[in-house]
Design a protein around this motif. Structure first.
Motif, short mmCIF file in Angstrom:
data_model
loop_
_atom_site.label_atom_id
_atom_site.label_comp_id
_atom_site.label_asym_id
_atom_site.label_seq_id
_atom_site.Cartn_x
_atom_site.Cartn_y
_atom_site.Cartn_z
N HIS A 110 -20.99 -38.65 26.05
CA HIS A 110 -22.11 -39.60 26.12
C HIS A 110 -23.43 -38.85 26.02
O HIS A 110 -23.53 -37.67 26.36
CB HIS A 110 -22.04 -40.40 27.43
CG HIS A 110 -23.04 -41.51 27.47
ND1 HIS A 110 -24.28 -41.38 28.07
CD2 HIS A 110 -23.00 -42.76 26.93
CE1 HIS A 110 -24.95 -42.52 27.91
NE2 HIS A 110 -24.19 -43.37 27.22
N TYR B 94 -25.87 -38.81 27.83
CA TYR B 94 -26.42 -38.29 29.10
C TYR B 94 -25.71 -37.01 29.56
O TYR B 94 -26.05 -36.47 30.61
CB TYR B 94 -26.28 -39.32 30.22
CG TYR B 94 -27.05 -40.60 30.07
CD1 TYR B 94 -28.15 -40.72 29.24
CD2 TYR B 94 -26.68 -41.73 30.81
CE1 TYR B 94 -28.84 -41.92 29.13
CE2 TYR B 94 -27.37 -42.93 30.71
CZ TYR B 94 -28.45 -43.01 29.87
OH TYR B 94 -29.13 -44.20 29.77
N ASP C 133 -23.74 -43.44 22.28
CA ASP C 133 -23.89 -44.37 23.39
C ASP C 133 -22.53 -44.99 23.71
O ASP C 133 -21.52 -44.69 23.03
CB ASP C 133 -24.98 -45.43 23.11
CG ASP C 133 -24.62 -46.40 22.00
OD1 ASP C 133 -23.52 -46.31 21.43
OD2 ASP C 133 -25.47 -47.27 21.70
N SER C 134 -22.49 -45.86 24.69
CA SER C 134 -21.18 -46.36 25.11
C SER C 134 -20.53 -47.21 24.02
O SER C 134 -19.31 -47.21 23.90
CB SER C 134 -21.28 -47.11 26.44
OG SER C 134 -22.37 -47.95 26.45
N PHE D 201 -15.76 -45.37 33.45
CA PHE D 201 -15.57 -46.59 32.66
C PHE D 201 -15.49 -46.28 31.16
O PHE D 201 -14.85 -47.02 30.41
CB PHE D 201 -16.64 -47.65 32.97
CG PHE D 201 -18.00 -47.41 32.35
CD1 PHE D 201 -18.25 -47.71 31.02
CD2 PHE D 201 -19.04 -46.90 33.11
CE1 PHE D 201 -19.51 -47.50 30.45
CE2 PHE D 201 -20.30 -46.69 32.56
CZ PHE D 201 -20.53 -46.98 31.22
N MET D 202 -16.11 -45.20 30.73
CA MET D 202 -16.05 -44.83 29.31
C MET D 202 -14.65 -44.33 28.96
O MET D 202 -14.11 -44.67 27.90
CB MET D 202 -17.11 -43.77 29.01
CG MET D 202 -18.52 -44.30 29.23
SD MET D 202 -19.78 -43.04 29.07
CE MET D 202 -21.23 -44.06 29.36
N TYR E 147 -20.61 -56.39 30.90
CA TYR E 147 -21.17 -55.14 30.38
C TYR E 147 -20.08 -54.07 30.46
O TYR E 147 -19.33 -54.05 31.45
CB TYR E 147 -22.37 -54.80 31.27
CG TYR E 147 -23.27 -53.67 30.86
CD1 TYR E 147 -23.49 -53.32 29.53
CD2 TYR E 147 -23.98 -52.96 31.84
CE1 TYR E 147 -24.36 -52.30 29.19
CE2 TYR E 147 -24.86 -51.94 31.52
CZ TYR E 147 -25.03 -51.61 30.19
OH TYR E 147 -25.90 -50.60 29.86
N ASN F 84 -20.24 -51.18 31.35
CA ASN F 84 -20.41 -50.43 32.60
C ASN F 84 -19.78 -51.26 33.73
O ASN F 84 -20.46 -51.91 34.52
CB ASN F 84 -21.89 -50.21 32.92
CG ASN F 84 -22.59 -49.33 31.92
OD1 ASN F 84 -22.38 -49.47 30.72
ND2 ASN F 84 -23.44 -48.43 32.38
N THR G 67 -22.34 -54.06 25.27
CA THR G 67 -23.03 -52.85 25.71
C THR G 67 -24.53 -53.16 25.64
O THR G 67 -24.92 -54.25 25.19
CB THR G 67 -22.71 -51.64 24.80
OG1 THR G 67 -23.40 -51.82 23.56
CG2 THR G 67 -21.23 -51.49 24.54
N SER G 68 -25.33 -52.20 26.02
CA SER G 68 -26.78 -52.46 25.97
C SER G 68 -27.25 -52.54 24.51
O SER G 68 -28.27 -53.14 24.23
CB SER G 68 -27.55 -51.38 26.74
OG SER G 68 -27.24 -50.12 26.23
N HIS H 153 -32.27 -46.19 36.44
CA HIS H 153 -33.24 -46.97 35.66
C HIS H 153 -34.20 -47.78 36.52
O HIS H 153 -35.34 -48.02 36.09
CB HIS H 153 -32.49 -47.86 34.65
CG HIS H 153 -31.88 -47.03 33.55
ND1 HIS H 153 -30.61 -46.51 33.64
CD2 HIS H 153 -32.40 -46.59 32.38
CE1 HIS H 153 -30.36 -45.79 32.56
NE2 HIS H 153 -31.42 -45.82 31.77
N HIS I 119 -34.89 -48.21 28.42
CA HIS I 119 -33.53 -48.75 28.34
C HIS I 119 -33.56 -50.14 28.97
O HIS I 119 -34.31 -50.36 29.94
CB HIS I 119 -32.58 -47.81 29.11
CG HIS I 119 -31.14 -48.04 28.83
ND1 HIS I 119 -30.42 -49.03 29.47
CD2 HIS I 119 -30.28 -47.44 27.98
CE1 HIS I 119 -29.17 -49.00 29.02
NE2 HIS I 119 -29.06 -48.04 28.11
N SER J 194 -31.09 -49.24 23.58
CA SER J 194 -29.97 -48.52 24.18
C SER J 194 -30.13 -47.04 23.84
O SER J 194 -30.96 -46.68 23.00
CB SER J 194 -28.65 -49.03 23.59
OG SER J 194 -28.56 -48.63 22.24
N GLY K 191 -28.16 -45.32 22.10
CA GLY K 191 -27.83 -45.19 20.68
C GLY K 191 -28.99 -45.66 19.81
O GLY K 191 -29.31 -45.04 18.79
P1 13P Z 1 -25.80 -46.88 26.61
O1 13P Z 1 -24.89 -48.00 26.29
O2 13P Z 1 -27.18 -47.08 26.10
O3 13P Z 1 -25.20 -45.59 26.18
O4 13P Z 1 -25.99 -46.82 28.19
C1 13P Z 1 -24.94 -46.49 29.02
C2 13P Z 1 -25.43 -46.23 30.36
O5 13P Z 1 -24.69 -45.83 31.21
C3 13P Z 1 -26.83 -46.49 30.64
O6 13P Z 1 -27.13 -46.10 31.91
#
Ligand code: 13P
Ligand code: SF4
Length: 280
Positions: free
Chosen positions: A2, A4, A18-19, A41-42, A90, A92, A106-107, A155, A176, A192, A194
């Motif tokens: 990811h 992060y 991104d996710s 979760f990923m 979501y 997450n 996803t976001s 966030h 975000h 997001s 991504g």
């Molecule tokens: P993204 O879907 O933008 O990668 O965000 C995942 C996430 O955990 C944001 O905190």
């Protein structure tokens, strides 16, 4: 990996994203062994989409406090109260929560996913700030956050003072959609992780990046000519749990394998595949 993850881990990945990208790539892979460097979760999403393959995560305790907000009981109760509503979960979230969803999001695609549904009322969890973002984009729908106050601690750490500091620096702000509504309203762009990497950020400007701070390292690497500012305190502790030594050990021993109940995986897969079918 990811976006992060620490940069030294990202450097070793076949896929960094991104996710949503991780979910889509996990579904398309031919590999027998999938290693997810991110949070639980990923890895679960990758496993759900690849039930025949071995999916591992190098540490066992990389969770997501946001995901833990939404329990299966909350979804069942909300469904009883709003029988005609669609359930959008979501990514997450836990596998059990996904198993009760009509569709995941996803976001990166939350607005598109909700817009694709015929239902006027949407039960949306666990992130109430992402729910508020979708509500603003789609005023014709009624979005009910489940639970009412789910959030990501990283966030919600962004404040009006951060906005003012960014403006003093003369930078634009990208945030975000997990940031609080008062930050979203003041940002120049909402994306997001991504979306940020795919060039949503226009050339020539300096940007204050309101998300986990590793994102800024990635953006600096992708766009060396541009100026990006991070908030040093914006750290997702769980995203920093995997070290190079953990990754090496994980590859040597093929651990820790993600194991989920078959029934949960089958139901969750339907919700995730519906999301992927709406398009990336
Ligand atoms: P993204 O879907 O933008 O990668 O965000 C995942 C996430 O955990 C944001 O905190
Ligand atoms: Fe979860 Fe927030 Fe960390 Fe993303 S940044 S993994 S939402 S705790």
């Amino acid at each position: 990996m990811h976006n992060y993850q620490p940069m030294e881990i990202q450097a070793l990945g076949d896929v960094v994203g991104d996710s949503l990208q991780l979910a889509v790539e996990a579904k398309g892979t031919e590999a027998d062994l999938i290693v997810i460097c991110g949070v639980q979760f990923m890895a679960e999403t990758a496993k759900i989409l690849n039930p025949e393959r071995k999916v591992i995560i190098p540490v066992q305790d990389a969770g997501c406090p946001l995901a833990d907000f939404l329990t299966p009981e909350m979804i069942r109760e909300a469904k009883e109260r709003h029988p005609g509503a669609a359930v959008v979960v979501y990514v997450n979230s836990t596998a059990e929560a996904k198993a009760l969803a009509d569709i995941t999001c996803t976001s990166a695609n939350a607005v598109r996913i909700v817009a694709s549904l015929p239902n006027d009322t949407i039960l949306f969890g666990p992130d109430a700030n992402l729910a508020a973002y979708v509500q603003r984009e789609l005023p014709e729908k009624t979005i009910i956050p489940v639970p009412s106050g789910g959030y990501c601690y990283v966030h919600v750490g962004f404040t009006i003072a951060d906005v003012e500091e960014a403006r003093k620096r003369g930078s634009r702000i990208v945030c975000h959609p997990e940031c609080p509504p008062e930050i979203q309203e003041r940002a120049d762009l909402i994306a997001s992780t991504g979306g940020m990497t795919r060039g949503a950020i226009s050339e020539g400007d300096s940007w204050s990046v309101f998300t986990e701070r590793e994102m800024v390292c990635r953006l600096r690497m992708l766009y060396p000519g541009r100026i990006f500012y991070e908030k040093p305190e914006a750290v997702c502790v769980d995203m920093k749990k995997i070290s190079i030594a953990d990754l090496r050990r994980a590859l040597e021993r093929e651990e820790y394998e993600v194991i989920l109940p078959q029934g949960v995986m089958d139901r969750a897969r339907q919700a995730i595949e519906r999301m992927i079918a709406v398009g990336t």
